[in-house]
Enzyme design. Structure first.
Site, PDB file in Angstrom:
ATOM      1  N   LEU A   6       0.871  -1.172   0.000  1.00 20.45           N
ATOM      2  CA  LEU A   6       0.000   0.000   0.000  1.00 20.45           C
ATOM      3  C   LEU A   6       0.909   1.224   0.000  1.00 20.45           C
ATOM      4  O   LEU A   6       1.942   1.224   0.675  1.00 20.45           O
ATOM      5  CB  LEU A   6      -0.902   0.019   1.240  1.00 20.45           C
ATOM      6  CG  LEU A   6      -2.020  -1.018   1.319  1.00 20.45           C
ATOM      7  CD1 LEU A   6      -2.755  -0.899   2.644  1.00 20.45           C
ATOM      8  CD2 LEU A   6      -3.005  -0.850   0.164  1.00 20.45           C
ATOM      9  N   ASP A   7       0.527   2.260  -0.731  1.00 22.13           N
ATOM     10  CA  ASP A   7       1.338   3.467  -0.796  1.00 22.13           C
ATOM     11  C   ASP A   7       1.558   4.075   0.592  1.00 22.13           C
ATOM     12  O   ASP A   7       0.778   3.844   1.520  1.00 22.13           O
ATOM     13  CB  ASP A   7       0.658   4.518  -1.682  1.00 22.13           C
ATOM     14  CG  ASP A   7       0.528   4.064  -3.125  1.00 22.13           C
ATOM     15  OD1 ASP A   7       1.335   3.221  -3.538  1.00 22.13           O
ATOM     16  OD2 ASP A   7      -0.377   4.558  -3.813  1.00 22.13           O
ATOM     17  N   TYR A   8       2.593   4.876   0.690  1.00 20.34           N
ATOM     18  CA  TYR A   8       2.942   5.579   1.932  1.00 20.34           C
ATOM     19  C   TYR A   8       1.735   6.315   2.520  1.00 20.34           C
ATOM     20  O   TYR A   8       1.488   6.262   3.727  1.00 20.34           O
ATOM     21  CB  TYR A   8       4.075   6.564   1.631  1.00 20.34           C
ATOM     22  CG  TYR A   8       4.581   7.348   2.806  1.00 20.34           C
ATOM     23  CD1 TYR A   8       5.426   6.768   3.743  1.00 20.34           C
ATOM     24  CD2 TYR A   8       4.247   8.686   2.957  1.00 20.34           C
ATOM     25  CE1 TYR A   8       5.914   7.493   4.827  1.00 20.34           C
ATOM     26  CE2 TYR A   8       4.726   9.427   4.026  1.00 20.34           C
ATOM     27  CZ  TYR A   8       5.558   8.824   4.959  1.00 20.34           C
ATOM     28  OH  TYR A   8       6.036   9.558   6.027  1.00 20.34           O
TER      29      TYR A   8
END
Length: 245
Positions: A101-103
């Site tokens: 999952l993105d930052y």
């Protein structure tokens, strides 16, 4: 006793198919002897080497994490930022995230030390559904949502059909909350899909992964998957029926 290629895949070194290739190529040793037969089975006491590197074998573990925003989906970060494995300080096993999952994206993330299981769930052919809730800047028209549903052209190709539902909108603030269901796992895919229709994602959360959800968890919390859940995930992937209703 388990098949040699399965043990290598479980250790997270390579996929089972790649392990089979390495065995046939004579790059795997068991108790110091080169093995080239795919039917060989090994036990807990057998010493395995792949291309000269000893295979560390652990009992497989499976976790569901509610990843907060501002955390890297990795086991380490060269910039010193918080990573998802920081939430498992007391765990004595080496685990890693299945996908990412993105930052700036929160939500459901699976972690394991079972390489074969991870490869199975990440393979796009098996179509495991992920459900995201996106708060976007701008109120997408029905025609724009239909674009997302049909598939939209990104710089790395057209996306597979998605399921999209408008949950709420704020005309005064010109924002909307949209649920989107996809089964691909491209980098920043949901954000790029909305950008392609002219809507910037302000907040993004993965609410569900197949039949799993975040019920009872807060950001940073995690729980171990039950044996039945692990079995269900395997069955979903192998059946090619990871898309739920």
């Amino acid at each position: 006793m388990e098949r040699l290629q399965k043990v290598i895949a479980h250790a997270g070194i390579v996929s089972r198919r790649k392990a089979e290739e390495l065995i046939v190529q004579g790059k795997v040793k068991v108790n110091g002897k080169v093995v080239t037969e795919l039917g060989v089975k090994v036990g807990p006491q057998d010493k395995i080497e792949v291309e000269g590197i000893p295979v560390e074998r652990e009992e497989p573990v499976y976790y569901l994490l509610y990843k907060p925003r501002g955390v890297i989906s990795s086991v380490k970060d060269d910039k010193g930022r918080k990573v998802v494995t920081d939430f498992f300080k007391d765990l004595d096993k080496r685990i890693y995230p299945i996908g990412r999952l993105d930052y700036d994206t929160s939500g459901l993330l699976l972690l394991t030390n079972d390489g074969e299981f991870a490869n199975l769930l990440m393979h796009p052919r098996y179509e495991i559904e992920k459900v995201y809730i996106a708060k976007v800047k701008g109120i997408p028209a029905r025609e724009q949502l239909k674009q997302l549903e049909k598939g939209i052209m990104l710089d790395d190709g057209i996306t597979a059909p998605a399921k999209v539902k408008m949950l709420s909108l704020d005309k005064r603030k010109k924002t909307a909350v949209v649920e989107i269901r996809i089964h691909e796992g491209r980098n920043r895919q949901v954000r790029r899909m909305f950008e392609a229709i002219g809507c910037q994602v302000m907040k993004l959360k993965r609410e569900r992964y197949a039949f799993l959800d975040l019920k009872g968890l807060h950001p940073g919390d995690y729980r171990e998957l039950t044996p039945h859940e692990v079995k269900q995930l395997r069955a979903l992937a192998l059946s090619g029926n990871g898309i739920r209703k």
